[in-house]
Structures are given as structure tokens and as C-alpha cells.
Design a protein around this motif. Structure first.
Motif, PDB file in Angstrom:
ATOM      1  N   ALA A 125       0.842  -1.206   0.000  1.00  0.00           N
ATOM      2  CA  ALA A 125       0.000   0.000   0.000  1.00  0.00           C
ATOM      3  C   ALA A 125       0.878   1.258   0.000  1.00  0.00           C
ATOM      4  CB  ALA A 125      -0.906  -0.005   1.223  1.00  0.00           C
ATOM      5  N   HIS A 126       0.660   2.130  -0.970  1.00  0.00           N
ATOM      6  CA  HIS A 126       1.383   3.400  -1.011  1.00  0.00           C
ATOM      7  C   HIS A 126       0.717   4.394  -0.069  1.00  0.00           C
ATOM      8  CE1 HIS A 126       2.312   1.368  -4.764  1.00  0.00           C
ATOM      9  NE2 HIS A 126       3.491   1.968  -4.677  1.00  0.00           N
ATOM     10  N   SER A 127       1.522   5.258   0.538  1.00  0.00           N
ATOM     11  CA  SER A 127       0.899   6.232   1.448  1.00  0.00           C
ATOM     12  C   SER A 127       1.670   7.549   1.440  1.00  0.00           C
ATOM     13  CB  SER A 127       0.842   5.649   2.868  1.00  0.00           C
ATOM     14  OG  SER A 127       2.103   5.205   3.258  1.00  0.00           O
ATOM     15  N   ASN A 128       0.975   8.606   1.828  1.00  0.00           N
ATOM     16  CA  ASN A 128       1.592   9.923   2.019  1.00  0.00           C
ATOM     17  C   ASN A 128       1.483  10.269   3.496  1.00  0.00           C
ATOM     18  OD1 ASN A 128       1.982  10.387  -0.757  1.00  0.00           O
ATOM     19  ND2 ASN A 128      -0.180  10.971  -0.969  1.00  0.00           N
ATOM     20  N   VAL A 129       2.560  10.809   4.047  1.00  0.00           N
ATOM     21  CA  VAL A 129       2.514  11.159   5.472  1.00  0.00           C
ATOM     22  C   VAL A 129       2.550  12.680   5.617  1.00  0.00           C
ATOM     23  CG1 VAL A 129       3.649  10.859   7.712  1.00  0.00           C
ATOM     24  CG2 VAL A 129       3.784   9.038   5.990  1.00  0.00           C
ATOM     25  N   GLY A 130       1.581  13.202   6.386  1.00  0.00           N
ATOM     26  CA  GLY A 130       1.552  14.646   6.636  1.00  0.00           C
ATOM     27  C   GLY A 130       1.615  14.891   8.138  1.00  0.00           C
ATOM     28  N   ARG A 131       2.323  15.934   8.551  1.00  0.00           N
ATOM     29  CA  ARG A 131       2.416  16.203   9.991  1.00  0.00           C
ATOM     30  C   ARG A 131       1.689  17.500  10.322  1.00  0.00           C
ATOM     31  NH1 ARG A 131       6.107  12.399  12.051  1.00  0.00           N
ATOM     32  NH2 ARG A 131       6.975  11.336  10.240  1.00  0.00           N
ATOM     33  N   ALA A 132       0.630  17.377  11.131  1.00  0.00           N
ATOM     34  CA  ALA A 132      -0.099  18.562  11.581  1.00  0.00           C
ATOM     35  C   ALA A 132       0.377  18.865  12.995  1.00  0.00           C
ATOM     36  CB  ALA A 132      -1.598  18.294  11.559  1.00  0.00           C
ATOM     37  N   GLU A 133      -0.153  19.935  13.579  1.00  0.00           N
ATOM     38  CA  GLU A 133       0.329  20.328  14.899  1.00  0.00           C
ATOM     39  C   GLU A 133       0.039  19.276  15.969  1.00  0.00           C
ATOM     40  OE1 GLU A 133      -0.659  24.102  17.397  1.00  0.00           O
ATOM     41  OE2 GLU A 133      -0.011  24.661  15.363  1.00  0.00           O
TER      42      GLU A 133
END
Ligand code: PEP
Ligand code: MN
Length: 325
Positions: free
Chosen positions: A23-31
């Protein structure tokens, strides 16, 4: 699918699991959190097993049946008959194939009064083992002859994958309510291209029904027609889940039709239930019709007769012309 990970937790193990599943994924970091967008289908229970996971937003947008994957309605063609979208298709016939002569006569009569597809069961999954179980493969041959004699496409239920070779020249293969979650059967039906009429189990949720369809679609057969056939009420009756028609049309691109006969279990309600289904946006019906319902070998109480069908067919067509969605 979006996975929300608690800010103070390390998602490394989760990310490893996702990539080991392909599974491909994108990681985003919020506060306050880490958000992982998963681009491929993964087993949600594998994700839930990680204690870094705070929340999962699974809109099922990447399912084969999803509107997000295919915006336009799927239209399934069986000969000249179109099933899905704005087309109206009425399938009708006796509950069971009773004899060669009977099914051929029924087919000729039904063709004359405007039925699009001939229905009848060769294998009857009955609640009571002492009830008529159907004529089996002999009955299926009679149905094929009735289809040829009348020029009507035929639909008939399959109860086990071991009979599949005998359904080569059946135009639409029905999976009954009792077999909706027979996944080994669904996997075999995924390997062919014959349209599959997948009935909803009486106790099945819409999600379970869509996932059952997904077995067929993901396995390679794109031709799935969903059929709402009534769900159990608290007082042990059946009722059509009318709202399911809109939900299925919103969430999936698959054709949806309604079986008002098994849903109401009584001929006197069949017309009203048919009208309600068409008014709610169903693309068709599958109705039990018998020339002499009192003599039917199964489900006579819910069968309408030929005059009843003439009235129902006309009314449904007129109503369908008025509906604009
Ligand atoms: C049928 O269509 O004959 C039938 C048995 O239906 P269901 O599977 O919906 O009970
Ligand atoms: Mn029946």
C-alpha cells in the motif's frame, strides 16, 4: 483511507506494515497529529491493531464499486436489454421451474406482455427441507429451452460453484439472499463475465452487501447487479429497505433493482412495493408471476398472476417515465 496517528506516537511500525502490504501512502504532519493517507486498499483490521492509531477515516472511495472510482452508472447489456441507470428492466416469472411445458408457456405469455427477462429457479434454497427443492439441472435445461422459445434472456439462481459449468448459457446468474456471503461461490463467479444478480442477505448491512459485490468485481467480473429483496423486521416480517436504493446509487455505480415479491411475501403488496421501488430510483424489478398462483410449487402466496402483471407492468412503466433521477 486516512489514518490519524497520535502526535506523540511513532508510526514507523504501521508504515512498515502498509508497505509490506504493497500500500502506497503519504505522510503529513499537523500540529496535533500525524495524518497518513493510504492510496491502496488495505485490510482495516490490520491498521486497527496498531496502538498509535487514533482514528481512521475510511470512505471506501477506492473500492471497485465506488462512485469515486467510476462516476457514471454501470449499464449491463443482456441482448437488447439494458440494466442500470435510467433504463427500466423488469424480470419476471415463476418462483420455480415446475415442468418444461409450464415454463415454456409462462415464457411465451410473459414475453407477450412486455417482460424483459425470464426468471425461474432450478435450485430452490428453501427454509424447510420438506418443501419443493426444485428440478435441479433438468429444470435448468427446461428454462434454457423456454428462453430460446420466447427469445427472452433468462436469470436463474446458482447455489453452489460445483454447478457453474451448467450456467454457461444462462444470461444472468442469481446469487440468492442466503448465499450473499458465500465467498467461495463469489470468487468463482468473479472468474467469469456473465452478469451476476447479487441479492442482499435478509440480515445483511449495506456495507456487507457492497463488500460481497466487491468479491466479484475485484476478482475480475465487472457485471454485478444489486438486488434489494427485503430485510427482516423486528416482528419477523420482511420489508423493503427503500432508503438502500438511494444509498447504493450514491455510493456505487452499480445497477440496483428490487424484488418486491420476496420482500413483501404476499401478492397483495407487490404492486405498491414495485411502485415505491421505481419511485425511489430503482432501475428495475424482479417479480414472481404464476399463471395459477394457487397451484405454484413454491411461493404461490406472493406470486401475482398474468393479469396482475399486466397491470403492474403498465403502471410501473408510466411511473418510470415521470421519474427524473
Ligand atoms: C428467489 O428469487 O427465488 C429467491 C429464493 O430469492 P431470495 O434469495 O431473495 O430469497
Ligand atoms: Mn420464490
Amino acid at each position: 483511507m486516512l489514518i490519524i496517528v497520535k502526535k506523540d506516537k511513532d508510526p514507523a511500525g504501521l508504515l512498515d506494515m502498509l508497505s509490506s502490504c504493497g500500500a502506497h501512502s503519504n505522510v503529513g504532519r499537523a500540529e496535533s497529529a500525524i495524518i497518513i493517507e493510504v492510496l491502496d486498499r488495505v485490510d482495516i483490521s490490520r491498521v486497527k491493531a496498531f496502538d498509535c492509531v487514533w482514528d481512521i477515516i475510511d470512505d471506501n472511495d477506492n473500492l471497485c464499486s465506488s462512485r469515486a472510482v467510476r462516476e457514471e452508472d454501470t449499464i449491463i447489456k443482456v441482448g437488447d436489454v439494458k440494466i442500470g441507470g435510467r433504463n427500466l428492466c423488469v424480470m419476471a416469472g415463476p418462483c420455480s421451474i415446475e415442468s418444461e411445458e409450464h415454463i415454456i408457456n409462462m415464457a411465451l405469455n410473459l414475453k407477450e406482455i412486455g417482460v424483459d427477462v425470464l426468471r425461474a429457479g432450478a435450485f430452490k434454497p428453501r427454509t424447510c427441507p420438506y418443501s419443493f427443492q426444485g428440478l435441479g439441472l433438468t429444470g435448468l435445461e427446461y428454462l434454457k429451452r423456454a428462453g430460446k422459445a420466447s427469445g427472452l434472456p433468462i436469470v436463474s439462481e446458482i447455489v453452489s460453484e460445483r454447478y457453474l459449468e451448467h450456467y454457461d448459457d444462462v444470461d444472468i446468474i442469481q446469487v440468492g439472499a442466503r448465499n450473499m456471503q458465500n465467498y467461495e461461490l463469489l470468487k468463482e463467479l468473479a472468474k467469469i463475465k456473465t452478469p451476476i444478480l447479487l441479492k442482499r442477505g435478509v440480515g445483511s448491512s449495506i456495507d456487507e452487501w457492497i463488500m460481497a459485490a466487491e468479491y466479484i468485481l475485484a476478482g475480475g467480473n465487472p457485471n454485478v447487479i444489486l438486488c434489494e429483496r427485503g430485510i427482516k423486521t423486528n416482528d419477523n416480517h420482511n420489508t423493503i429497505d427503500i432508503g438502500a436504493i438511494s444509498i447504493i446509487k450514491e455510493r456505487t455505480h452499480l445497477p440496483i433493482i428490487v424484488d418486491p415479491s420476496h420482500a413483501s411475501q404476499n401478492a397483495k403488496y407487490v404492486k405498491a412495493m414495485s411502485m415505491a421501488s421505481i419511485a425511489a430510483g430503482a432501475s428495475g424489478l424482479i417479480v414472481e408471476v404464476h399463471d395459477t398462483p394457487q397451484n405454484a410449487m413454491s411461493d404461490g402466496v406472493q406470486c401475482i398472476d398474468l393479469n396482475g402483471y399486466r397491470d403492474l407492468g403498465d403502471s410501473v412503466k408510466r411511473l418510470h417515465n415521470l421519474i427524473n433521477y
